[in-house]
Design a protein around this motif. Sequence first.
Motif: not given
Length: 168
Positions: A12-15, A70-74
């Motif tokens: 997932g996202a980091f930051g 959002e890109d990272a979470d996707a």
Amino acid sequence: MSELICVGAIGGAFGVRGEVRLKSFTAEAEAIADYAPLCTEDGSREFDVVVTRSIKNGLAARLSGVITKEDADALKGTQLFAPRNRLPELPEDEFYHTDLIGLEVRDTGGTVLGNVKSVQNNGADDLLEIYGPGLKNTVLLPFTRAIVPTVDLGAGRIVADPPDGIFD
């Protein structure tokens, strides 16, 4: 043998600036970037990888084309693969987990015990998860030289000397 080897997964996202939390499955965690570009299992996406720092339970990294949180979470849960030819050759007594999955397991008398479903690590040793028609549940077999004296990738077979009672 598989053409692609899973070398990591996106957590997932980091930051908030597009970095990802990266789980590395390589012997040395930061070496995952050495095998880039990495791709998704279906090959639909490819990423260059820049490891920015070590974090708890993984790495923080930048992936090409991932700009926002959002890109990272996707991408959370996406496994990352490298072509086998980018990975180092292993010593004779070491194996990539993907090469063991599906191999037939026989005992030292030649009786078929089942097939390898997965390779798990309990922190001390790897365990082969064995499934087969004669088993009600899968069996975890320690993957040590004493218990698994022979792995023949060419023949697609493992010879095991399991402890008494493990396959009862």
